[in-house]
Write a protein that holds these residues in place. Structure first.
Motif, PDB file in Angstrom:
ATOM      1  N   ASP A 135       1.033  -1.132  -0.038  1.00 61.95           N
ATOM      2  CA  ASP A 135       0.047  -0.140  -0.012  1.00 61.95           C
ATOM      3  C   ASP A 135       0.817   1.343   0.092  1.00 61.95           C
ATOM      4  O   ASP A 135       0.497   2.155  -0.604  1.00 61.95           O
ATOM      5  CB  ASP A 135      -0.897   0.141   1.021  1.00 61.95           C
ATOM      6  N   GLU A 251     -11.856  -3.477   9.825  1.00 63.82           N
ATOM      7  CA  GLU A 251     -11.246  -2.281  10.309  1.00 63.82           C
ATOM      8  C   GLU A 251     -11.368  -1.868  11.656  1.00 63.82           C
ATOM      9  O   GLU A 251     -10.267  -1.275  12.432  1.00 63.82           O
ATOM     10  CB  GLU A 251     -12.181  -1.073   9.656  1.00 63.82           C
ATOM     11  N   LYS A 254      -8.323  -3.562  13.365  1.00 65.69           N
ATOM     12  CA  LYS A 254      -6.952  -2.956  13.010  1.00 65.69           C
ATOM     13  C   LYS A 254      -5.852  -4.165  13.009  1.00 65.69           C
ATOM     14  O   LYS A 254      -4.757  -3.949  13.310  1.00 65.69           O
ATOM     15  CB  LYS A 254      -6.535  -1.924  14.007  1.00 65.69           C
ATOM     16  N   TYR A 259      -7.573  -6.286   6.960  1.00 63.82           N
ATOM     17  CA  TYR A 259      -7.249  -4.918   7.282  1.00 63.82           C
ATOM     18  C   TYR A 259      -6.592  -4.154   6.393  1.00 63.82           C
ATOM     19  O   TYR A 259      -5.544  -4.442   5.746  1.00 63.82           O
ATOM     20  CB  TYR A 259      -6.782  -5.096   8.729  1.00 63.82           C
ATOM     21  N   GLU A 261      -5.704   0.357   5.913  1.00 64.54           N
ATOM     22  CA  GLU A 261      -6.237   1.705   6.334  1.00 64.54           C
ATOM     23  C   GLU A 261      -7.191   2.252   5.464  1.00 64.54           C
ATOM     24  O   GLU A 261      -8.072   3.346   6.057  1.00 64.54           O
ATOM     25  CB  GLU A 261      -5.011   2.433   6.429  1.00 64.54           C
ATOM     26  N   ASP A 262      -7.333   1.998   4.296  1.00 65.32           N
ATOM     27  CA  ASP A 262      -8.487   2.809   3.314  1.00 65.32           C
ATOM     28  C   ASP A 262      -9.536   2.257   3.684  1.00 65.32           C
ATOM     29  O   ASP A 262     -10.628   2.631   3.023  1.00 65.32           O
ATOM     30  CB  ASP A 262      -7.871   2.818   1.942  1.00 65.32           C
ATOM     31  N   LYS A 264     -11.514   3.190   5.986  1.00 65.05           N
ATOM     32  CA  LYS A 264     -12.201   4.499   6.232  1.00 65.05           C
ATOM     33  C   LYS A 264     -12.929   5.045   5.247  1.00 65.05           C
ATOM     34  O   LYS A 264     -14.084   5.881   5.301  1.00 65.05           O
ATOM     35  CB  LYS A 264     -11.366   5.237   7.016  1.00 65.05           C
TER      36      LYS A 264
END
Length: 414
Positions: A135, A251, A254, A259, A261-262, A264
């Motif tokens: 990523d 999410e 974590k 999982y 980060e994006d 969200k």
């Protein structure tokens, strides 16, 4: 003549960029070297100086000289992205290429990520090794990543070959493909899926295509859903059949296989652009973890092996409450008509009575709370059966087609 931008720090990597430019020009392409050096030493072998890159961002490079190394790198990362996008907009580059370590990778790929899907992008990097995740490098774009094997400390038998391969890769795309992604005449719908919803989602894809709608599948394992959301925001999708919203559950933990980060951005970016939307709770009821990285409270959990290294784990009732609330928080912000489809017999495979991940209390909490959503813009529909079945997927496809028709009718009235 087609031109390939070559991004490099021309103080420490002058020989490497010169070598890549020479190769490209031997193959009938023009190389355009963009210097992103941040050190105090002189640069060479560039076509666009770091001063010009800095100026494109509205800053005189001399004002950056007293800054810290970190501040210079952060600035140059943003500045070269602006410069690259400007060159693309002006039709001056047809591909982009770089080779280097972490610093150069961060700067070069930030520039690459400003360019559309389909445009040739190649990064040979020391970062593509070990436990590092991609990523950092690719984000939500189609950057071709080549492991460097050796560090780029000059020209040797390894770095020459790795850079030659990177150049050939970029040159081949420029010469024989390399077109930015464009929509055709058909409406295009994004569909999220993963193995546990594959039967239903693929049936939905087939049914959409039977109805004359192009369907793109996005693997909802940490980044796929976020990429779909970005493509919707970029106007490349006419609708979203969010069949598998599993990433929202992951999410909260974590960690784990799915999982990212994006996550969200799930049920966010497409909504912000009011893209026609059908939402399904595929995979909201479980998490996936490496067998060596189990979450707490495993003695309370229902779980099964997915393969030799990964386990699928049903969430617990209190986690189902939290997950439902996290989804509802996003649903409450939807300000245009969408559909929410709820199954009666499981949100993925292996969740019906007698199967490994059956846990009625968890399902009742998730589906009960979603069924009680009060947003008047959301039409809540119950679809009998298990979500991961052909029958369920076909019905979901028809609701998606209906949503597209309703949007088209609304637009014709306005």
């Amino acid at each position: 003549m087609n031109t390939v931008a070559i991004i490099g720090s021309c103080d420490t990597k002058a020989r490497e960029v010169a070598y890549m430019k020479e190769l490209l020009e031997e193959w009938g392409l023009k190389g355009l070297v963009i210097d992103v050096a941040t050190g105090p030493g002189p640069s060479s072998n560039y076509d666009i100086s770091r001063e010009e890159v800095s100026k494109a961002a509205g800053v005189d490079w001399e004002t950056m000289v007293p800054k810290t190394k970190g501040e210079k790198i952060d600035f140059m990362t943003k500045a070269v992205a602006l410069m690259t996008r400007k060159l693309y907009n002006e039709g001056k580059i047809q591909g982009i290429l770089s080779a280097g370590g972490l610093q150069n990778t961060v700067m070069a790929t930030s520039a690459m990520r400003t360019l559309p899907i389909g445009f040739p992008k190649v990064m040979a990097t020391t970062v593509a090794c070990g436990k590092k995740t991609f990523d950092l490098v690719v984000g939500d774009k189609d950057i071709v990543v080549i492991p460097s094997i050796c560090d780029f400390t000059g020209l040797n038998m390894v770095t020459r070959q790795i850079m030659a391969n990177a150049c050939a890769c970029c040159a081949g795309m420029v010469k024989h493909a390399g077109e930015p992604l464009k929509k055709g005449d058909k409406p295009v719908v994004g569909v999220t899926l993963m193995g546990i919803t594959n039967t239903g989602a693929c049936a939905a894809v087939d049914e959409l295509e039977r109805m004359g709608i192009e369907a793109l599948g996005f693997h909802a394992t940490g980044v796929g859903g976020a990429i779909m959301e970005q493509m919707a925001a970029d106007g490349l999708l006419d609708g979203i059949l969010d069949f598998t919203t599993h990433e929202i559950t992951q999410e909260y933990f974590k960690g784990g296989f799915s999982y990212g980060e994006d996550a969200k951005y799930r049920l966010v970016k497409g909504v912000q652009h009011k893209v026609p939307l059908v939402i399904c709770p595929g995979g909201l009821d479980f998490i996936d973890f490496n067998v060596n990285e189990f979450p707490p409270r495993m003695d309370e959990r229902v779980w099964m092996y997915h393969n030799a290294t990964t386990a699928h784990i049903k969430i617990l009732p209190d986690e189902a409450e939290i997950t439902a609330d996290r989804v509802i928080e996003r649903l409450d912000k939807i300000d245009y008509p969408v559909k929410l489809l709820l199954p009666t017999d499981g949100m993925r495979h292996n969740t019906r009575k007698g199967e490994e991940l059956y846990y009625k209390e968890v399902d009742d909490i998730l589906l009960g709370k979603l069924a009680a959503v009060q947003n008047p813009n959301i039409q809540i529909l119950t679809v009998p059966g298990n979500l991961d079945t052909e029958e369920w997927g076909i019905q979901a496809a028809h609701y998606m087609a209906e949503e597209l028709k309703e949007r088209k009718a609304a637009e014709s009235r306005s």
